[in-house]
Design a protein around this motif. Sequence first.
Motif, PDB file in Angstrom:
ATOM      1  N   PRO A   1       0.818  -1.208   0.000  1.00  0.00           N
ATOM      2  CA  PRO A   1       0.000   0.000   0.000  1.00  0.00           C
ATOM      3  C   PRO A   1       0.855   1.262   0.000  1.00  0.00           C
ATOM      4  N   ALA A   2       0.266   2.334  -0.465  1.00  0.00           N
ATOM      5  CA  ALA A   2       0.987   3.599  -0.534  1.00  0.00           C
ATOM      6  C   ALA A   2       1.453   4.019   0.853  1.00  0.00           C
ATOM      7  N   SER A   3       2.661   4.534   0.933  1.00  0.00           N
ATOM      8  CA  SER A   3       3.250   4.932   2.212  1.00  0.00           C
ATOM      9  C   SER A   3       2.729   6.289   2.644  1.00  0.00           C
ATOM     10  N   LEU A   4       3.047   6.654   3.877  1.00  0.00           N
ATOM     11  CA  LEU A   4       2.694   7.976   4.384  1.00  0.00           C
ATOM     12  C   LEU A   4       3.366   9.060   3.541  1.00  0.00           C
ATOM     13  N   GLY A   5       4.618   8.824   3.159  1.00  0.00           N
ATOM     14  CA  GLY A   5       5.309   9.796   2.310  1.00  0.00           C
ATOM     15  C   GLY A   5       4.596  10.010   0.996  1.00  0.00           C
ATOM     16  N   THR A   6       4.091   8.938   0.395  1.00  0.00           N
ATOM     17  CA  THR A   6       3.347   9.057  -0.857  1.00  0.00           C
ATOM     18  C   THR A   6       2.086   9.885  -0.646  1.00  0.00           C
ATOM     19  N   ALA A   7       1.387   9.631   0.458  1.00  0.00           N
ATOM     20  CA  ALA A   7       0.185  10.405   0.752  1.00  0.00           C
ATOM     21  C   ALA A   7       0.513  11.892   0.930  1.00  0.00           C
ATOM     22  N   LEU A   8       1.620  12.175   1.596  1.00  0.00           N
ATOM     23  CA  LEU A   8       2.010  13.581   1.780  1.00  0.00           C
ATOM     24  C   LEU A   8       2.324  14.250   0.449  1.00  0.00           C
ATOM     25  N   VAL A   9       3.002  13.533  -0.441  1.00  0.00           N
ATOM     26  CA  VAL A   9       3.277  14.090  -1.766  1.00  0.00           C
ATOM     27  C   VAL A   9       1.965  14.406  -2.477  1.00  0.00           C
ATOM     28  N   PHE A  10       1.017  13.482  -2.399  1.00  0.00           N
ATOM     29  CA  PHE A  10      -0.276  13.688  -3.068  1.00  0.00           C
ATOM     30  C   PHE A  10      -0.955  14.956  -2.565  1.00  0.00           C
ATOM     31  N   TRP A  11      -1.067  15.087  -1.264  1.00  0.00           N
ATOM     32  CA  TRP A  11      -1.830  16.205  -0.726  1.00  0.00           C
ATOM     33  C   TRP A  11      -1.079  17.527  -0.826  1.00  0.00           C
ATOM     34  N   LEU A  12       0.230  17.492  -0.759  1.00  0.00           N
ATOM     35  CA  LEU A  12       0.974  18.732  -1.003  1.00  0.00           C
ATOM     36  C   LEU A  12       0.838  19.163  -2.455  1.00  0.00           C
ATOM     37  N   GLY A  13       0.839  18.185  -3.382  1.00  0.00           N
ATOM     38  CA  GLY A  13       0.585  18.519  -4.780  1.00  0.00           C
ATOM     39  C   GLY A  13      -0.784  19.153  -4.958  1.00  0.00           C
ATOM     40  N   ILE A  14      -1.795  18.604  -4.279  1.00  0.00           N
ATOM     41  CA  ILE A  14      -3.139  19.162  -4.348  1.00  0.00           C
ATOM     42  C   ILE A  14      -3.180  20.572  -3.758  1.00  0.00           C
ATOM     43  N   ALA A  15      -2.619  20.722  -2.553  1.00  0.00           N
ATOM     44  CA  ALA A  15      -2.702  22.006  -1.854  1.00  0.00           C
ATOM     45  C   ALA A  15      -1.945  23.108  -2.594  1.00  0.00           C
ATOM     46  N   LEU A  16      -0.708  22.819  -2.982  1.00  0.00           N
ATOM     47  CA  LEU A  16       0.068  23.831  -3.696  1.00  0.00           C
ATOM     48  C   LEU A  16      -0.548  24.113  -5.063  1.00  0.00           C
ATOM     49  N   GLY A  17      -1.110  23.072  -5.691  1.00  0.00           N
ATOM     50  CA  GLY A  17      -1.786  23.279  -6.970  1.00  0.00           C
ATOM     51  C   GLY A  17      -2.968  24.223  -6.841  1.00  0.00           C
ATOM     52  N   ILE A  18      -3.701  24.132  -5.732  1.00  0.00           N
ATOM     53  CA  ILE A  18      -4.820  25.055  -5.510  1.00  0.00           C
ATOM     54  C   ILE A  18      -4.308  26.484  -5.367  1.00  0.00           C
ATOM     55  N   LEU A  19      -3.204  26.669  -4.645  1.00  0.00           N
ATOM     56  CA  LEU A  19      -2.644  28.019  -4.491  1.00  0.00           C
ATOM     57  C   LEU A  19      -2.122  28.571  -5.815  1.00  0.00           C
ATOM     58  N   VAL A  20      -1.719  27.686  -6.726  1.00  0.00           N
ATOM     59  CA  VAL A  20      -1.171  28.143  -8.006  1.00  0.00           C
ATOM     60  C   VAL A  20      -2.282  28.407  -9.014  1.00  0.00           C
ATOM     61  N   LYS A  21      -3.236  27.482  -9.137  1.00  0.00           N
ATOM     62  CA  LYS A  21      -4.255  27.647 -10.185  1.00  0.00           C
ATOM     63  C   LYS A  21      -5.609  27.084  -9.772  1.00  0.00           C
ATOM     64  N   GLY A  22      -5.976  27.296  -8.545  1.00  0.00           N
ATOM     65  CA  GLY A  22      -7.313  26.949  -8.126  1.00  0.00           C
ATOM     66  C   GLY A  22      -7.624  25.461  -8.229  1.00  0.00           C
ATOM     67  N   PRO A  23      -8.758  25.107  -8.842  1.00  0.00           N
ATOM     68  CA  PRO A  23      -9.246  23.722  -8.765  1.00  0.00           C
ATOM     69  C   PRO A  23      -8.635  22.768  -9.772  1.00  0.00           C
ATOM     70  N   MET A  24      -7.643  23.163 -10.551  1.00  0.00           N
ATOM     71  CA  MET A  24      -7.217  22.328 -11.673  1.00  0.00           C
ATOM     72  C   MET A  24      -6.584  21.009 -11.231  1.00  0.00           C
ATOM     73  N   VAL A  25      -5.647  21.037 -10.284  1.00  0.00           N
ATOM     74  CA  VAL A  25      -5.022  19.779  -9.847  1.00  0.00           C
ATOM     75  C   VAL A  25      -6.038  18.861  -9.169  1.00  0.00           C
ATOM     76  N   PRO A  26      -6.895  19.371  -8.271  1.00  0.00           N
ATOM     77  CA  PRO A  26      -7.948  18.491  -7.757  1.00  0.00           C
ATOM     78  C   PRO A  26      -8.836  17.919  -8.859  1.00  0.00           C
ATOM     79  N   LEU A  27      -9.078  18.701  -9.906  1.00  0.00           N
ATOM     80  CA  LEU A  27      -9.894  18.197 -11.012  1.00  0.00           C
ATOM     81  C   LEU A  27      -9.188  17.077 -11.757  1.00  0.00           C
TER      82      LEU A  27
END
Length: 590
Positions: free
Chosen positions: A207-233
Amino acid sequence: MTSLSVGPSAASRADLVRPPAGALRLADRVLSFGAASHVRACLLLLVIGLASFLPGLSTLQPMDRDEPRFAQASKQMLETGDLVDIRFQAEARHKKPVGIYWAQAAAVAAGEALGVPRARTQIGLYRIPSLLGALAAILLTYWAGLALLDRRWALLAAALFGACIMLSAEARLAKTDALLTACSVAAFGALARAWLGRARLERRRGPASLGTALVFWLGIALGILVKGPMVPLFAGLAALVLCLREGSARWLLDLRPRLGVLITLAVVAPWFLAIAWKSGGAFFGEAVGRDMLGKVGSGAEKHWGPPGAYALAFFATFWPGAAFAALAIPFAWARRGEEAVALLIAWIVPMWLIFEAVPTKLPHYVLPLLPAVAILTVLALSRGALDPRRPGARWVAGLVVLIPVGLTLGLSLAAWRLDHALPLAALPLLLAACALAALAWAAFARGAGQGAGEAALALGVAASVVLSGAVFGLTQPVLQSLKVSPRLAAIRDALPCEKPQVASLGLREPSLVFTVGTDLAMLNSGAEAAAFLREGGCRLVLVEDRFAAAFAAAEGGQPREAVGRLTGFNINGGKPVGVSAYAALPGATP
């Protein structure tokens, strides 16, 4: 005794397309060197990225209109000290969140601290976040590729993405898209590990590690700060497709959604709350109601395009990998039931169809999908699916030669017609890029086998690196006609007085605001221009030719002598432009 033969014509054709053995050996050695360890792979990818992106980073003029709008808004943050509100001159710029502006302002502030002269007007400093974003996107593509491929193939996929024209362009533009792509591919790599690890499809993968989960959510969060909903989409739509295929969403629990929501809120909520309070909610009405939904409902900002436009543009934007990616489509369809292929299709196809359906078409919109396209292309190659013996395969692969040949001819013609010059210093590299692209085609066409296809992609990457240096490093400085705003700023700087007040009549490009200054006045009539010069002090007014008669009439039919004049070509308008500069100096008589 009889024997079968392919005939002399077939043999002679094989000889004609056989590339030099030395080129194939060199490509193999470079890949072998990089694949020896993760450190070597990352170093090789950084070298490819820097060689592709650095030429022209500081000398390419601010590219109207989007880039100087971003850069100017970041500059005004430094000028005012307001890191919450986003403005272009006096106008609120409520289109994108604050992430890119913070990154650009930090890069310029660092430049000032290091003593860079006139740092706030050096466009290259504002491009550093895009450069770093593009480099991060290449490395993250390698990381994502490792979830589906072995090290050598993941390296090749990341190099193929790093060499694509669209990423090379966005790495040089002070905009959101390179950083957005880095956030997007980070989320994709984490999602891939959660998907492939959901049932321990591979013994070595759990299963995905904690580090992998952190990468995912940091990508989502920083993506929102950069261009709104695009990365979550991007991530959400792919996850939805995979959940429907699986009949369950339980595998997403490996990404720790509760922790992820907390991380995302901690990253994005402070600024969103601050801008909501400061703008009275106007930011959300503008960003969502006018900017995002406006692009969905109509072709915003004159960027309308029909469905299928991205598919046609793909052969240029994803060069040199586009032709080989097209050859991978039958493989993707035939193997769509496989876990890895299903993942890649889920990331690419739904969002691509949405982009094709939306009326507003801009080539960079699909850039976050291209890392997955590169991985899919190399996955097909690793399975022996890119076979030159298939009908039409060699013709499709031959498209790899068109871009460098077209740019060599087109740029030479443009330089001659606009500036009566030829990019002589760039011609050797332009021709070398054409030759490398031809070798890439020859390597593919020489016969079946992974080695030939691998060498073709590697040679295509080499062609792209050489072409980038030729176009951005050596050709664009010759095209002085395109550098209208920097040349007008030079006229301002040559005045024999300090801090002149400047106004423009006719020319309203954002690059002029960025290069001349935030207080640049935009005038509407010849009378306003004449009155501006009579207000006293050191003043300069820039008059576009179509307003020259109105300005002369306002000056009594005898306008003062111009202190400078230039002609050029407005990239954004696609038209020639002429501008005359008139000055009022302290103590001088008009």
